[in-house]
Design a protein around this motif. Structure first.
Motif, PDB file in Angstrom:
ATOM      1  N   LEU A  22       0.817  -1.215   0.000  1.00 12.05           N
ATOM      2  CA  LEU A  22       0.000   0.000   0.000  1.00 12.05           C
ATOM      3  C   LEU A  22       0.852   1.267   0.000  1.00 12.05           C
ATOM      4  CD1 LEU A  22      -2.727   1.424   0.133  1.00 12.05           C
ATOM      5  CD2 LEU A  22      -2.687   1.144   2.616  1.00 12.05           C
ATOM      6  N   PRO A  23       1.831   1.416   0.902  1.00 14.45           N
ATOM      7  CA  PRO A  23       2.639   2.652   0.842  1.00 14.45           C
ATOM      8  C   PRO A  23       3.464   2.758  -0.429  1.00 14.45           C
ATOM      9  CG  PRO A  23       3.529   1.130   2.477  1.00 14.45           C
ATOM     10  CD  PRO A  23       2.191   0.599   2.073  1.00 14.45           C
ATOM     11  N   ALA A  24       3.933   1.622  -0.953  1.00 14.75           N
ATOM     12  CA  ALA A  24       4.725   1.685  -2.185  1.00 14.75           C
ATOM     13  C   ALA A  24       3.878   2.158  -3.352  1.00 14.75           C
ATOM     14  CB  ALA A  24       5.327   0.313  -2.483  1.00 14.75           C
ATOM     15  N   ALA A  25       2.689   1.569  -3.506  1.00 15.22           N
ATOM     16  CA  ALA A  25       1.823   1.961  -4.617  1.00 15.22           C
ATOM     17  C   ALA A  25       1.378   3.416  -4.473  1.00 15.22           C
ATOM     18  CB  ALA A  25       0.612   1.041  -4.671  1.00 15.22           C
ATOM     19  N   ALA A  26       0.980   3.809  -3.262  1.00 13.90           N
ATOM     20  CA  ALA A  26       0.543   5.190  -3.052  1.00 13.90           C
ATOM     21  C   ALA A  26       1.689   6.166  -3.282  1.00 13.90           C
ATOM     22  CB  ALA A  26      -0.007   5.348  -1.635  1.00 13.90           C
ATOM     23  N   GLY A  27       2.897   5.793  -2.866  1.00 11.21           N
ATOM     24  CA  GLY A  27       4.045   6.673  -3.068  1.00 11.21           C
ATOM     25  C   GLY A  27       4.386   6.859  -4.531  1.00 11.21           C
ATOM     26  N   VAL A  28       4.304   5.778  -5.309  1.00 13.80           N
ATOM     27  CA  VAL A  28       4.591   5.885  -6.745  1.00 13.80           C
ATOM     28  C   VAL A  28       3.582   6.806  -7.422  1.00 13.80           C
ATOM     29  CG1 VAL A  28       4.567   4.588  -8.916  1.00 13.80           C
ATOM     30  CG2 VAL A  28       5.811   3.702  -6.934  1.00 13.80           C
ATOM     31  N   LEU A  29       2.321   6.667  -7.055  1.00 12.71           N
ATOM     32  CA  LEU A  29       1.316   7.559  -7.642  1.00 12.71           C
ATOM     33  C   LEU A  29       1.609   9.017  -7.288  1.00 12.71           C
ATOM     34  CD1 LEU A  29      -2.011   5.575  -7.055  1.00 12.71           C
ATOM     35  CD2 LEU A  29      -0.484   5.540  -9.028  1.00 12.71           C
ATOM     36  N   ALA A  30       2.008   9.259  -6.056  1.00 11.15           N
ATOM     37  CA  ALA A  30       2.323  10.635  -5.648  1.00 11.15           C
ATOM     38  C   ALA A  30       3.524  11.170  -6.405  1.00 11.15           C
ATOM     39  CB  ALA A  30       2.565  10.686  -4.144  1.00 11.15           C
ATOM     40  N   LEU A  31       4.531  10.336  -6.614  1.00  8.93           N
ATOM     41  CA  LEU A  31       5.709  10.781  -7.366  1.00  8.93           C
ATOM     42  C   LEU A  31       5.352  11.160  -8.795  1.00  8.93           C
ATOM     43  CD1 LEU A  31       8.496   8.285  -6.202  1.00  8.93           C
ATOM     44  CD2 LEU A  31       8.243  10.696  -5.601  1.00  8.93           C
ATOM     45  N   HIS A  32       4.367  10.493  -9.348  1.00  7.40           N
ATOM     46  CA  HIS A  32       3.931  10.805 -10.713  1.00  7.40           C
ATOM     47  C   HIS A  32       2.842  11.879 -10.733  1.00  7.40           C
ATOM     48  CE1 HIS A  32       6.079   7.793 -13.204  1.00  7.40           C
ATOM     49  NE2 HIS A  32       6.139   7.128 -12.056  1.00  7.40           N
ATOM     50  N   ARG A  33       2.672  12.588  -9.601  1.00  6.54           N
ATOM     51  CA  ARG A  33       1.715  13.683  -9.479  1.00  6.54           C
ATOM     52  C   ARG A  33       0.291  13.247  -9.821  1.00  6.54           C
ATOM     53  NH1 ARG A  33       4.535  18.239  -8.488  1.00  6.54           N
ATOM     54  NH2 ARG A  33       6.675  18.379  -9.231  1.00  6.54           N
ATOM     55  N   LEU A  34      -0.067  12.079  -9.346  1.00  9.64           N
ATOM     56  CA  LEU A  34      -1.429  11.598  -9.492  1.00  9.64           C
ATOM     57  C   LEU A  34      -2.152  11.762  -8.158  1.00  9.64           C
ATOM     58  CD1 LEU A  34      -0.887   8.329 -11.564  1.00  9.64           C
ATOM     59  CD2 LEU A  34      -1.789  10.503 -12.374  1.00  9.64           C
ATOM     60  N   THR A  35      -3.269  12.433  -8.195  1.00  8.74           N
ATOM     61  CA  THR A  35      -4.088  12.619  -7.009  1.00  8.74           C
ATOM     62  C   THR A  35      -5.055  11.447  -6.885  1.00  8.74           C
ATOM     63  OG1 THR A  35      -3.972  15.022  -7.195  1.00  8.74           O
ATOM     64  CG2 THR A  35      -5.769  14.119  -5.884  1.00  8.74           C
ATOM     65  N   VAL A  36      -5.089  10.835  -5.717  1.00 12.56           N
ATOM     66  CA  VAL A  36      -5.998   9.723  -5.470  1.00 12.56           C
ATOM     67  C   VAL A  36      -7.350  10.286  -5.061  1.00 12.56           C
ATOM     68  CG1 VAL A  36      -6.437   7.658  -4.102  1.00 12.56           C
ATOM     69  CG2 VAL A  36      -4.093   8.231  -4.780  1.00 12.56           C
ATOM     70  N   ARG A  37      -8.357  10.092  -5.885  1.00 19.08           N
ATOM     71  CA  ARG A  37      -9.701  10.568  -5.568  1.00 19.08           C
ATOM     72  C   ARG A  37     -10.496   9.494  -4.828  1.00 19.08           C
ATOM     73  NH1 ARG A  37      -9.012  15.407  -5.358  1.00 19.08           N
ATOM     74  NH2 ARG A  37     -11.262  15.594  -5.137  1.00 19.08           N
ATOM     75  N   ALA A  38     -10.196   8.231  -5.096  1.00 21.10           N
ATOM     76  CA  ALA A  38     -10.858   7.140  -4.383  1.00 21.10           C
ATOM     77  C   ALA A  38     -10.026   5.890  -4.586  1.00 21.10           C
ATOM     78  CB  ALA A  38     -12.286   6.918  -4.883  1.00 21.10           C
ATOM     79  N   ALA A  39     -10.138   4.933  -3.659  1.00 22.63           N
ATOM     80  CA  ALA A  39      -9.407   3.681  -3.792  1.00 22.63           C
ATOM     81  C   ALA A  39     -10.076   2.613  -2.946  1.00 22.63           C
ATOM     82  CB  ALA A  39      -7.948   3.859  -3.366  1.00 22.63           C
ATOM     83  N   ASP A  40      -9.918   1.376  -3.382  1.00 24.80           N
ATOM     84  CA  ASP A  40     -10.359   0.218  -2.614  1.00 24.80           C
ATOM     85  C   ASP A  40      -9.271  -0.837  -2.683  1.00 24.80           C
ATOM     86  OD1 ASP A  40     -13.245   0.447  -1.593  1.00 24.80           O
ATOM     87  OD2 ASP A  40     -13.379   1.214  -3.649  1.00 24.80           O
ATOM     88  N   LEU A  41      -9.071  -1.530  -1.572  1.00 20.78           N
ATOM     89  CA  LEU A  41      -8.090  -2.610  -1.503  1.00 20.78           C
ATOM     90  C   LEU A  41      -8.798  -3.859  -1.012  1.00 20.78           C
ATOM     91  CD1 LEU A  41      -4.539  -2.464   0.026  1.00 20.78           C
ATOM     92  CD2 LEU A  41      -6.157  -4.161   0.864  1.00 20.78           C
ATOM     93  N   ARG A  42      -8.521  -4.979  -1.653  1.00 23.04           N
ATOM     94  CA  ARG A  42      -9.086  -6.252  -1.222  1.00 23.04           C
ATOM     95  C   ARG A  42      -8.058  -7.348  -1.471  1.00 23.04           C
ATOM     96  NH1 ARG A  42     -14.071  -7.997  -4.679  1.00 23.04           N
ATOM     97  NH2 ARG A  42     -14.670  -5.819  -4.458  1.00 23.04           N
ATOM     98  N   THR A  43      -8.268  -8.502  -0.862  1.00 27.04           N
ATOM     99  CA  THR A  43      -7.375  -9.640  -1.002  1.00 27.04           C
ATOM    100  C   THR A  43      -8.086 -10.766  -1.739  1.00 27.04           C
ATOM    101  OG1 THR A  43      -6.320  -9.060   1.092  1.00 27.04           O
ATOM    102  CG2 THR A  43      -5.892 -11.247   0.234  1.00 27.04           C
TER     103      THR A  43
END
Length: 830
Positions: A660-681
């Protein structure tokens, strides 16, 4: 605006000052003439007074006293004499006359004025003395800018005017900051004219003094005010002052309550409310022009302060006077303002104006006037579709959630006529006075102030977007007859639908407007121990989520009303009532949502591919806007958050620490704003769990990155070769250096007790920011908990996230451990 104009004659002033009764009788006839009013009467009164004073000077100098001139300055110099205005006069001489002769001449001029009971501000000076006095006293210098010849030697007056303007333009860079400070001090003493029940038409901010200051700025040639409606606004204030003088018979500028009906009648207006509304509109125009002009003065003076050598080095590379820093798509910061980017195309981007306003407010910057006008012109030709697209709604919520910085941006939009175009119902509350002395603001300003106060309470609610919009609309019915809450409910329902909210959200907003006084009135006027009282409130509110929103709206409304409307006692009563109603509405906890929605075929395919290859798999899709999804078990009442803006990004990764932190960090580095997200297994092929992350992302500005680049960086982030925390920290430091945004409400991390039987639910409410989800994910990983599912939503500038976590054994966390994890996350977000 820089030159004085000779007053023109008026039919009511054709009688000479030496006619029967002389000047006093002619003056009285003019003031009693119902056909003479407004600018014509002021100019006629100035001309009549000129003739009388010229005759006095001619009589006094009959033996011959060359080298003298009588000069009108200030308002009289501008040819604007109200019925009880004082006379600002300068007896100018060339220095050849003996002091005794000058004193005798002055007496023969001043005493007749005093004998008539007129106020007189006078001085006797040579041109050199007048210029020295102006250098020592800013008020004298400003008065000389309006110098006008009345009688005597015109060459003396002309020479003084020429020198006064030259002196002013030479010293303006030094004197204008002093004038600005005088204006600030005056505003602090007198308040803002556009909100006062008994305003001072001259001294309050937005009054006649500010209009005079704008004339002085224009005369400096350093800046000029926006001219749209400015002269008409100043004229209306002068007309009101004339009527006030005639009504009271006194030289007063304060529009007291007891005189307002008479003044309104003298001006041909319906009533005192119509008078105040017209006065407020005029003051708002002048205040806005002053704010814009002083901002331009500051920019010019800062540019002049740059050393010439440095300015020469910078010339060519930064011909636009500064570096452009991106704020949002199509919006940049330039020289302390939010302006449109060079590549912005308002004609192709109907949401650009709202996006620029939201970006400016969030950054704590003024929105440039030319940017508003350029977008507004396009918007007038091609308005937003109804209902609004999701992005427009999101940007409005972001603007409303910016706190105190919302106010100047909103006022700039309103001054340019944008607000009533976006929200037609706003016209009925615009500049509408509130006679209740408890209220500090006009109705429209109170609504904006309530949104400002609500922005500080967004951490307390699941749906900050509904709270902010309801705050903006709660008194919208005050422009209609009858109970404003009942009328407002209907209007709010229409406006919410116009903004694009779904049916459930629309009903919640309408209910909040209808019942915005319910809690405070019940808490202060009813027996809270009576079950019928609690039952009636519970029935009106209907759900715990609506009660939560109504509680926050009640507090924001009271705080925005004035200091007398809220206290610890009232807060305690309302909180007690809310607790009783919440207990009445409480029910069984809703089921855990994990696994309630079957994965789509594409999600299954990505999960299988990730399990087979042992690495991340990505898919990036542009989806059309859809209707809001069905409410989740942990959502606020009515609809869940509306379908967010952006594109869909699916990521499947074999379960491992730090996803989760890795994926969220990569999106932030690419200047992508997260408007919504869901995580499941998922476990698609029985070879181990796979984490499936479904994101809705939007580019802060520019185009979206390629999916291949995102995947490559995610691989590097997971294996540790990409320093995501370091890169994000560097970017945050750069952003912090240029951000002027006010401190947002602090983050709030809580445990949602009873929300799930199989996991601990941690709720995070915080200001959306670069890398926010990355920091939350790192804190969860550091705490050693497993994230089994997550529901991320960004509403305006507010992040409202829920994480379903378990311990290593797959069971909910003990209470003590859960609260420790919450404290850890909250500390990571400070």
């Amino acid at each position: 605006m820089t030159e004085s104009v000779e007053p023109t004659a008026h039919p009511a002033a054709t009688a000479p000052a030496d006619a029967p009764g002389g000047y006093p009788a002619a003056r009285l006839r003019l003031l009693q003439d119902d056909g003479a009013a407004g600018p014509d009467r002021r100019a006629a009164l100035a001309r009549l007074t000129d003739d009388w004073l010229a005759a006095l000077l001619a009589e006094a100098t009959a033996p011959a006293a060359p080298g003298t001139a009588l000069v009108a300055v200030g308002g009289y110099g501008r040819g604007e004499l109200s019925p009880r205005s004082d006379l600002d006069l300068l007896l100018l001489h060339d220095g050849r006359a003996a002091p005794g002769d000058l004193a005798a001449l002055a007496d023969r001029l001043w005493y007749p004025v005093w004998d008539l009971g007129l106020d007189l501000d006078h001085s006797v000076r040579t041109p050199a003395e007048a210029r020295r006095a102006a250098r020592d006293d800013l008020k004298v210098q400003l008065g000389l800018l309006d110098a006008r010849h009345v009688a005597g030697d015109p060459a003396l007056t002309a020479a003084l005017r020429t020198a006064a303007y030259a002196d002013w333009r030479e010293c303006a860079p030094r004197r204008l900051p002093e004038l600005r400070e005088l204006c600030r001090q005056r505003a602090a003493r007198q308040g803002e004219l556009q909100y006062l029940l008994e305003p001072d038409l001259k001294e309050a901010h937005g009054g006649l003094r500010d209009a005079t200051a704008l004339r002085a700025i224009a005369a400096s040639w350093l800046a000029d005010a926006p001219r749209g409606g400015l002269e008409a606004a100043r004229t209306r204030l002068l007309d009101t002052r004339d009527a006030l003088h005639l009504t009271t018979g006194r030289a007063t500028d304060r529009l007291s309550l007891q005189e307002q009906d008479q003044v309104a009648g003298a001006l041909g207006l319906l009533d005192a409310d119509a008078l105040l509304r017209r006065t407020y509109e005029s003051a708002r125009t002048i205040a806005y022009a002053a704010d814009v002009t002083w901002r331009e003065v500051g920019r010019v003076l800062r540019a002049r302060s740059v050393k010439p050598v440095l300015r020469g080095l910078l010339h060519g590379r930064t011909a636009d006077r500064g570096e452009r820093s991106p704020l949002a798509d199509g919006v940049v910061e330039l020289d302390g303002e939010a302006v449109l980017a060079r590549t912005a195309r308002p004609e192709r981007d109907p949401v650009l104006l709202l996006r620029a306003a939201a970006a400016a407010a969030q950054a704590g910057l003024p929105l440039a006037t030319h940017a508003i006008r350029r977008c507004a012109a396009t918007h007038a030709a091609a308005p937003l579709p109804v209902p609004w697209p999701a992005e427009a709604r999101e940007q409005l919520v972001t603007l409303l959630g910016a706190g105190a910085h919302t106010v100047p941006v909103w006022e700039a939009l309103e001054a340019e006529g944008v607000i009533t175009r976006l929200l037609p119902d706003w016209e009925r509350v615009r500049c509408r006075p509130q006679r209740n002395p408890v209220h500090t603001w006009t109705v429209d300003r109170h609504l904006v102030e309530t949104a400002v106060r609500a922005a500080a309470l967004t951490r307390r609610v699941h749906r900050p977007d509904l709270l902010l919009v309801a705050a903006l609309l709660h008194d919208i019915g005050k422009g209609w007859p009858g109970d404003h809450a009942v009328a407002g409910e209907t209007i709010a329902r229409d406006v919410a639908a116009r903004l694009g909210f779904g049916p459930g959200d629309t009903e919640v907003i309408a209910a909040l407007v209808r019942h915005h006084l319910l809690l405070i009135e019940t808490a202060t006027r009813r027996d809270l121990d009576d079950p019928e009282t609690v039952g009636a409130v519970a029935e009106a509110v209907g759900s715990p989520g609506t009660l939560e929103l109504l509680h926050a709206l009640t507090e924001a409304d009271a705080l925005a009303t004035g200091p007398a409307a809220w206290s610890s006692w009232r807060a305690g009563l309302v909180s007690g009532l809310v607790q009783r109603v919440a207990d009445r509405l409480a029910g069984e906890p809703a089921p855990d949502p994990r696994g309630t929605d079957a994965p789509t075929a594409e999600q299954e395919r990505l999960a299988v591919e990730a399990a087979r290859t042992g690495g991340p798999v990505l898919a990036l899709h542009t989806r059309p806007e859809t209707a809001p999804p069905a409410a989740a078990e942990d959502a606020a009442p009515a609809d869940a958050a509306p379908e967010p803006v952006g594109v869909e990004l699916l990521i499947a990764v074999p379960d491992q620490p730090g996803v989760l932190p890795a994926a969220a960090g990569v999106l932030a580095l690419h200047r992508l704003t997260v408007r919504a997200a869901d995580l499941r297994t998922l476990d698609p092929i029985g070879q181990g769990p796979v984490l499936l992350l479904s994101w809705r992302v939007a580019a802060e500005y520019g185009s979206l990155p390629e999916a291949g680049r995102l995947r490559a960086d995610l691989v590097r982030a997971l294996d540790g070769s990409l320093d995501v925390p370091g890169r994000l920290a560097e970017r945050e430091r750069a952003y912090a250096r240029r951000s002027r945004a006010a401190l947002a409400p602090p983050p709030r991390v809580t445990i949602a007790a009873g929300s799930s039987r199989t996991a601990t639910v941690i709720e995070v409410r915080a200001q959306d920011a670069h890398g926010l989800l990355h920091r939350i994910g790192r804190a969860l990983d550091a705490a050693g908990v497993a994230v089994r599912s997550a529901h991320i939503s960004t509403l305006g500038a507010n992040a409202v996230d829920a994480f379903y976590v378990t311990g290593p054994d797959g069971t909910p966390l003990p209470d003590a451990v859960a609260h420790k994890v919450a404290e850890t996350i909250e500390a990571a977000l400070q």
